[in-house]
Design an enzyme around this catalytic site. Structure first.
Site, PDB file in Angstrom:
ATOM      1  N   GLY A 197      17.611  13.975   8.462  1.00 37.17           N
ATOM      2  CA  GLY A 197      17.031  14.703   7.542  1.00 37.17           C
ATOM      3  C   GLY A 197      15.703  15.372   7.877  1.00 37.17           C
ATOM      4  O   GLY A 197      15.522  16.556   8.578  1.00 37.17           O
ATOM      5  N   ARG A 198      14.610  14.802   7.441  1.00 35.00           N
ATOM      6  CA  ARG A 198      13.227  15.480   7.450  1.00 35.00           C
ATOM      7  C   ARG A 198      12.816  15.849   9.094  1.00 35.00           C
ATOM      8  O   ARG A 198      12.050  16.701   9.181  1.00 35.00           O
ATOM      9  CB  ARG A 198      12.509  14.438   6.949  1.00 35.00           C
ATOM     10  CG  ARG A 198      12.327  14.430   5.383  1.00 35.00           C
ATOM     11  CD  ARG A 198      12.013  13.297   4.547  1.00 35.00           C
ATOM     12  NE  ARG A 198      12.598  11.987   4.977  1.00 35.00           N
ATOM     13  CZ  ARG A 198      12.658  10.757   4.069  1.00 35.00           C
ATOM     14  NH1 ARG A 198      11.810  11.024   3.023  1.00 35.00           N
ATOM     15  NH2 ARG A 198      13.506   9.923   4.461  1.00 35.00           N
ATOM     16  N   ASN A 242      38.602   0.753 -11.009  1.00 33.72           N
ATOM     17  CA  ASN A 242      39.180   1.670 -11.926  1.00 33.72           C
ATOM     18  C   ASN A 242      38.130   2.973 -11.808  1.00 33.72           C
ATOM     19  O   ASN A 242      38.593   4.053 -11.561  1.00 33.72           O
ATOM     20  CB  ASN A 242      39.697   1.406 -13.237  1.00 33.72           C
ATOM     21  CG  ASN A 242      40.997   0.546 -13.156  1.00 33.72           C
ATOM     22  OD1 ASN A 242      41.504   0.543 -12.133  1.00 33.72           O
ATOM     23  ND2 ASN A 242      41.161  -0.064 -14.244  1.00 33.72           N
ATOM     24  N   LYS A 289      24.969  16.906   5.061  1.00 34.66           N
ATOM     25  CA  LYS A 289      25.024  15.788   4.079  1.00 34.66           C
ATOM     26  C   LYS A 289      24.497  16.203   2.695  1.00 34.66           C
ATOM     27  O   LYS A 289      23.289  16.668   2.617  1.00 34.66           O
ATOM     28  CB  LYS A 289      24.461  14.779   4.531  1.00 34.66           C
ATOM     29  CG  LYS A 289      24.460  13.405   3.837  1.00 34.66           C
ATOM     30  CD  LYS A 289      24.114  12.050   4.156  1.00 34.66           C
ATOM     31  CE  LYS A 289      22.426  12.182   4.008  1.00 34.66           C
ATOM     32  NZ  LYS A 289      22.111  11.887   2.733  1.00 34.66           N
ATOM     33  N   THR A 336      19.279   1.262   4.750  1.00 33.42           N
ATOM     34  CA  THR A 336      18.435   1.171   6.200  1.00 33.42           C
ATOM     35  C   THR A 336      16.954   1.099   5.612  1.00 33.42           C
ATOM     36  O   THR A 336      16.005   0.763   6.292  1.00 33.42           O
ATOM     37  CB  THR A 336      18.375   2.350   6.888  1.00 33.42           C
ATOM     38  OG1 THR A 336      18.231   3.424   6.284  1.00 33.42           O
ATOM     39  CG2 THR A 336      19.565   2.468   7.774  1.00 33.42           C
ATOM     40  N   ASP A 369      31.089   0.686  -8.450  1.00 28.95           N
ATOM     41  CA  ASP A 369      31.359   0.190  -9.719  1.00 28.95           C
ATOM     42  C   ASP A 369      32.598  -0.462  -9.828  1.00 28.95           C
ATOM     43  O   ASP A 369      33.277  -0.789  -8.652  1.00 28.95           O
ATOM     44  CB  ASP A 369      31.444   1.645 -10.527  1.00 28.95           C
ATOM     45  CG  ASP A 369      31.241   1.357 -12.064  1.00 28.95           C
ATOM     46  OD1 ASP A 369      31.677   0.335 -12.652  1.00 28.95           O
ATOM     47  OD2 ASP A 369      30.308   2.121 -12.546  1.00 28.95           O
ATOM     48  N   ILE A 370      33.126  -0.725 -10.955  1.00 28.58           N
ATOM     49  CA  ILE A 370      34.508  -1.460 -10.985  1.00 28.58           C
ATOM     50  C   ILE A 370      35.683  -0.601 -10.256  1.00 28.58           C
ATOM     51  O   ILE A 370      35.569   0.815 -10.260  1.00 28.58           O
ATOM     52  CB  ILE A 370      35.008  -1.777 -12.250  1.00 28.58           C
ATOM     53  CG1 ILE A 370      35.444  -0.515 -13.290  1.00 28.58           C
ATOM     54  CG2 ILE A 370      34.010  -2.610 -12.936  1.00 28.58           C
ATOM     55  CD1 ILE A 370      35.678  -0.873 -14.553  1.00 28.58           C
ATOM     56  N   GLN A 387      12.088   4.618   5.853  1.00 23.19           N
ATOM     57  CA  GLN A 387      13.298   3.622   6.594  1.00 23.19           C
ATOM     58  C   GLN A 387      12.450   2.689   7.135  1.00 23.19           C
ATOM     59  O   GLN A 387      11.560   2.731   8.066  1.00 23.19           O
ATOM     60  CB  GLN A 387      13.817   4.619   7.618  1.00 23.19           C
ATOM     61  CG  GLN A 387      14.391   5.994   7.021  1.00 23.19           C
ATOM     62  CD  GLN A 387      15.841   5.714   6.200  1.00 23.19           C
ATOM     63  OE1 GLN A 387      16.118   4.556   6.049  1.00 23.19           O
ATOM     64  NE2 GLN A 387      16.289   6.698   5.754  1.00 23.19           N
ATOM     65  N   ASP A 429      27.415  12.248  -0.068  1.00 19.56           N
ATOM     66  CA  ASP A 429      26.963  10.777   0.029  1.00 19.56           C
ATOM     67  C   ASP A 429      26.390  10.346  -1.201  1.00 19.56           C
ATOM     68  O   ASP A 429      25.210  10.329  -1.802  1.00 19.56           O
ATOM     69  CB  ASP A 429      25.582  10.917   0.937  1.00 19.56           C
ATOM     70  CG  ASP A 429      24.859   9.437   1.085  1.00 19.56           C
ATOM     71  OD1 ASP A 429      25.831   8.590   1.024  1.00 19.56           O
ATOM     72  OD2 ASP A 429      23.727   9.339   1.629  1.00 19.56           O
ATOM     73  N   LEU A 430      27.665  10.153  -2.089  1.00 20.52           N
ATOM     74  CA  LEU A 430      27.330   9.485  -3.539  1.00 20.52           C
ATOM     75  C   LEU A 430      26.999   8.122  -3.773  1.00 20.52           C
ATOM     76  O   LEU A 430      26.670   7.504  -4.756  1.00 20.52           O
ATOM     77  CB  LEU A 430      28.553  10.135  -4.535  1.00 20.52           C
ATOM     78  CG  LEU A 430      28.477  11.495  -4.416  1.00 20.52           C
ATOM     79  CD1 LEU A 430      29.955  12.063  -5.376  1.00 20.52           C
ATOM     80  CD2 LEU A 430      27.222  12.348  -4.610  1.00 20.52           C
ATOM     81  N   LYS A 431      27.290   7.232  -2.510  1.00 15.29           N
ATOM     82  CA  LYS A 431      27.395   5.657  -2.607  1.00 15.29           C
ATOM     83  C   LYS A 431      28.019   5.330  -3.841  1.00 15.29           C
ATOM     84  O   LYS A 431      27.235   4.489  -4.651  1.00 15.29           O
ATOM     85  CB  LYS A 431      25.936   5.482  -2.458  1.00 15.29           C
ATOM     86  CG  LYS A 431      25.256   5.706  -1.203  1.00 15.29           C
ATOM     87  CD  LYS A 431      24.023   5.236  -0.890  1.00 15.29           C
ATOM     88  CE  LYS A 431      23.364   5.473   0.596  1.00 15.29           C
ATOM     89  NZ  LYS A 431      23.145   6.686   0.779  1.00 15.29           N
ATOM     90  N   ARG A 440      15.505   8.639  14.124  1.00  9.76           N
ATOM     91  CA  ARG A 440      14.321   9.390  14.039  1.00  9.76           C
ATOM     92  C   ARG A 440      14.054   9.726  15.447  1.00  9.76           C
ATOM     93  O   ARG A 440      13.839   8.790  16.434  1.00  9.76           O
ATOM     94  CB  ARG A 440      12.980   8.651  13.433  1.00  9.76           C
ATOM     95  CG  ARG A 440      13.216   8.349  12.098  1.00  9.76           C
ATOM     96  CD  ARG A 440      12.649   9.685  11.289  1.00  9.76           C
ATOM     97  NE  ARG A 440      12.622   9.332   9.772  1.00  9.76           N
ATOM     98  CZ  ARG A 440      13.739   9.676   9.049  1.00  9.76           C
ATOM     99  NH1 ARG A 440      15.188   9.648   9.648  1.00  9.76           N
ATOM    100  NH2 ARG A 440      13.586   9.217   7.584  1.00  9.76           N
TER     101      ARG A 440
END
Length: 232
Positions: free
Chosen positions: A207-208, A70, A34, A117, A67-68, A187, A62-64, A178
């Site tokens: 991740g960690r 368009n 990711k 989360t 926005d509108i 989290q 993973d840019l999340k 975890r």
């Protein structure tokens, strides 16, 4: 050869070289790596090729996006050429926004994020979302899937409720995973890998507990082995 486990290792690295090294260490054991917002903003599209390497591992971008419609559609088209397997958008952007992302990146699974989360039930009340988090996550999931999202990102605590809402064909991705004994850090709603899979998750974001280990490859292999023992 052992089948890689359904884990997306979050490469929250300080630099591109470290991210690529972590990816190389974990890819024999996991299906996905990711790339988050910080790494993508710092290094741009080149980061995708660097972490994908020669292995062809799946990349979860993973840019999340939020926005509108368009703008999100145009952003999805811009990253579609990088061929990520997954691209995240916020379900809270509404059905038209989710649909624009789906149309902008037709060969990528658009994964709609329900509730972060890091948010506790008290946090949700403060921003105007009343009731149990699972209810809100379920409502947002239904809207996103109705707009064409092929995957959803939800807490392992809500994954069973979301699965019941959307059925078996939508990929459920769970952060906040975890292993027993790991620090939960920022989290708020977490579960062990085994519990997340048991409740219906398809892909676990970890991740960690892996990248912070002295040997990330060995840590990934250990979690993958534990999952294999409980998977049907």
């Amino acid at each position: 050869m052992t089948t890689p486990a359904p884990i997306a290792v979050a490469l929250d690295a300080p630099d591109l070289e470290t991210a690529a090294r972590w990816a190389g260490l974990v890819t024999p054991h996991v299906t996905t790596v990711k790339v988050g917002l910080e790494l993508y903003l710092r290094y741009g599209p080149d980061v995708i090729a660097s972490v994908r390497g020669a292995s062809g591992v799946q990349v979860f971008l993973d840019l999340k996006l939020h926005d509108i419609p368009n703008t999100v559609g145009a952003a999805a088209r811009a990253v579609a050429r990088l061929k990520p397997t997954y691209l995240t958008v916020h379900a809270a952007g509404g059905p038209a926004m989710v649909r624009a992302a789906v149309e902008g990146a037709p060969n990528t699974q658009i994964a709609a994020v329900t509730l972060l989360t890091s948010l506790s039930e008290a946090d949700l009340r403060e921003i105007g979302i009343q009731g149990p988090p699972a209810d809100a996550a379920r409502r947002m999931a239904a809207v996103a899937v109705g707009a064409g999202a092929q995957a959803l990102v939800c807490s392992p605590r809500e994954v069973a409720a979301v699965r019941a809402e959307v059925g078996p064909d939508v990929t459920l991705i769970t952060p906040g995973v975890r292993p027993v004994g790991a620090d939960t850090q920022d989290q708020a709603r977490v579960a062990t890998p085994e519990d997340a899979i048991a409740h219906g998750a398809d892909l676990l974001v970890i991740g960690r507990p892996i990248t912070g280990a002295p040997d990330p490859g060995a840590a990934a292999a250990a979690i993958a082995a534990a999952l294999r023992r409980v998977s049907p």
